[in-house]
Write an enzyme that holds these catalytic residues in place. Structure first.
Site, PDB file in Angstrom:
ATOM      1  N   ASP A   6       0.856  -1.186   0.000  1.00 19.49           N
ATOM      2  CA  ASP A   6       0.000   0.000   0.000  1.00 19.49           C
ATOM      3  C   ASP A   6       0.893   1.238   0.000  1.00 19.49           C
ATOM      4  O   ASP A   6       1.599   1.502   0.983  1.00 19.49           O
ATOM      5  CB  ASP A   6      -0.897  -0.006   1.244  1.00 19.49           C
ATOM      6  CG  ASP A   6      -1.960   1.078   1.175  1.00 19.49           C
ATOM      7  OD1 ASP A   6      -2.003   1.804   0.157  1.00 19.49           O
ATOM      8  OD2 ASP A   6      -2.748   1.191   2.129  1.00 19.49           O
ATOM      9  N   ASP A  99      -2.848   2.073  -6.196  1.00 20.04           N
ATOM     10  CA  ASP A  99      -1.694   2.115  -5.282  1.00 20.04           C
ATOM     11  C   ASP A  99      -1.674   0.962  -4.295  1.00 20.04           C
ATOM     12  O   ASP A  99      -0.964   1.025  -3.292  1.00 20.04           O
ATOM     13  CB  ASP A  99      -1.680   3.449  -4.525  1.00 20.04           C
ATOM     14  CG  ASP A  99      -2.904   3.619  -3.655  1.00 20.04           C
ATOM     15  OD1 ASP A  99      -3.900   2.913  -3.895  1.00 20.04           O
ATOM     16  OD2 ASP A  99      -2.876   4.457  -2.744  1.00 20.04           O
ATOM     17  N   GLU A 100      -2.432  -0.087  -4.555  1.00 18.88           N
ATOM     18  CA  GLU A 100      -2.470  -1.230  -3.655  1.00 18.88           C
ATOM     19  C   GLU A 100      -2.418  -2.534  -4.444  1.00 18.88           C
ATOM     20  O   GLU A 100      -3.078  -2.656  -5.486  1.00 18.88           O
ATOM     21  CB  GLU A 100      -3.755  -1.234  -2.820  1.00 18.88           C
ATOM     22  CG  GLU A 100      -3.862  -0.150  -1.786  1.00 18.88           C
ATOM     23  CD  GLU A 100      -5.120  -0.302  -0.966  1.00 18.88           C
ATOM     24  OE1 GLU A 100      -5.238  -1.289  -0.220  1.00 18.88           O
ATOM     25  OE2 GLU A 100      -6.014   0.550  -1.107  1.00 18.88           O
TER      26      GLU A 100
END
Length: 400
Positions: A6, A99-100
């Site tokens: 993350d 973004d993960e």
């Protein structure tokens, strides 16, 4: 074991990759229409800036901040780099969001997590937090708990209990406000209380989704890492229209713009839809949604555009209300190859050919290079040189 990457303050971190002078100073990233903060650095957060805050409220409390326009195209470039890097370390990676990412981890090795974290910083340029645990839910919770730029591992029963103790249930991905209210009504407010509750009761209260989370919180994996996104039940495009408006032509132009984005998504996945819905949100009254059927299924721009414009006056209730947000939603999705043409459908070879030419030109020159004349009232939107208002719809994610 399952790992979870993350990125920390991703939009801000991405801006700092290409603008290093932004490091160490408060930064706010502005949304599509340049009015609200959609991401902020830890420095800006410490000054009191919050997500969703209008810039005219952020400036007085954080006058030294630097406020930049979002650039989703750049954020996707870094996201693809991150995805490629994580795939080098694991054979099975889920592109969860921009973004993960989740990945299969060979073991509960904090050293390996730190090595991946350093590789991301060196080759992508953004800071990231990493969690490793027996389940996806626990991995996400542990990575959230070690932010910013930390690495955590749930390797034992003691680690699991320590992580869940006192943590609000709203921290669990999949437990939104309504579910939290249902749990609170029965005295369940924290993750450890959720995990200790009776499994059958949780299933009765929150259906199978809640039961899956119960198993995951207790360390039994039921949610697998998905390297390929599951087929979606619907596709939606829309959002804010900038300044609220009663201007019929401007609102209709936004409807057509969002239909063009919707068609782009349908064509990308080579699917068509049996239904189309339009939802408008107003400043003075409750939102309203109306749906129509598309006989035989379609992904044609002209058919969906006409249907959406037919829905517009039926959704705009009362007619004097001011529109703030909208969404066009395609439902009843199925592969284009399984489309059943209607006996009463007009053959429109010229229109189909024109759309093919439009797609070809836009693919070669750029999105929206050729667009419907109905979007002409949005000349200010398309003419914004700060970011071209070229909304970046990132494909392949399993979330959203």
């Amino acid at each position: 074991m399952i790992g979870h990457v993350d990125c920390d303050c991703y939009y801000v971190s991405a801006e700092r990759v290409r603008f290093p002078h932004l490091r160490g100073v408060p930064v706010g990233v502005l949304g599509n229409h340049g009015a609200c903060i959609i991401a902020k650095s830890y420095e800006a957060k410490a000054a009191g800036v919050t997500t969703g805050m209008p810039i005219w409220e952020a400036l007085p409390i954080c006058p030294d901040g630097v406020y930049v326009k979002r650039d989703f195209a750049w954020y996707e470039v870094l996201s693809r780099r991150l995805l490629a890097l994580v795939r080098q370390t694991s054979p099975r990676v889920e592109f969860y969001s921009i973004d993960e990412m989740f990945f299969h981890a060979p073991g509960a090795d904090r050293g390996a997590a730190l090595a991946l974290q350093r590789a991301i910083a060196r080759r992508v340029g953004v800071p990231a937090s990493i969690g490793v645990a027996p389940t996806k839910t626990l991995a996400k919770l542990i990575s959230d708990s070690v932010k910013p730029c930390g690495a955590g591992v749930v390797a034992s029963e003691a680690d699991r209990r320590r992580l869940l103790e006192g943590l609000p249930v709203t921290e669990i991905a999949g437990v939104a406000t309504r579910s939290a209210e249902k749990l609170a009504a029965h005295g369940i407010a924290t993750c450890d209380q959720f995990a200790a509750a009776d499994r059958a009761f949780i299933r009765w209260l929150l259906t199978k989704t809640g039961e899956d989370l119960w198993w995951e919180l207790n360390g039994t994996p039921v949610l697998d890492v998905l390297p390929i996104c599951k087929p979606r039940k619907f596709v939606a495009r829309g959002g804010s229209i900038g300044r609220p408006s009663r201007d019929r032509e401007r609102v209709a132009a936004f409807v057509v713009r969002n239909v063009e984005r919707l068609v782009e998504a349908l064509n990308h996945d080579r699917i068509c839809c049996d239904t189309l819905a339009l939802e408008l949100s107003f400043r003075e009254t409750r939102s309203c949604a109306v749906r129509c059927t598309m006989p035989g299924g379609t992904a044609e721009l002209s058919a969906l555009r006409d249907a959406a414009l037919w829905l517009l006056p039926r959704t705009w209730r009362p007619a004097t209300a001011t529109v703030r947000y909208m969404h066009v939603v395609a439902g009843g999705l199925r592969p284009w190859a399984r489309r059943q043409r209607s006996l009463f459908e007009d053959a429109r070879p010229k229109a189909e050919r024109a759309e093919q030419v439009q797609h070809a030109i836009n693919a070669a020159v750029g999105r929206f290079a050729v667009r419907s004349a109905a979007t002409l009232p949005l000349a200010d939107v398309y003419g914004d040189l700060a970011s071209s208002y070229d909304i970046c719809d990132i494909y392949g994610k399993s979330c959203f």
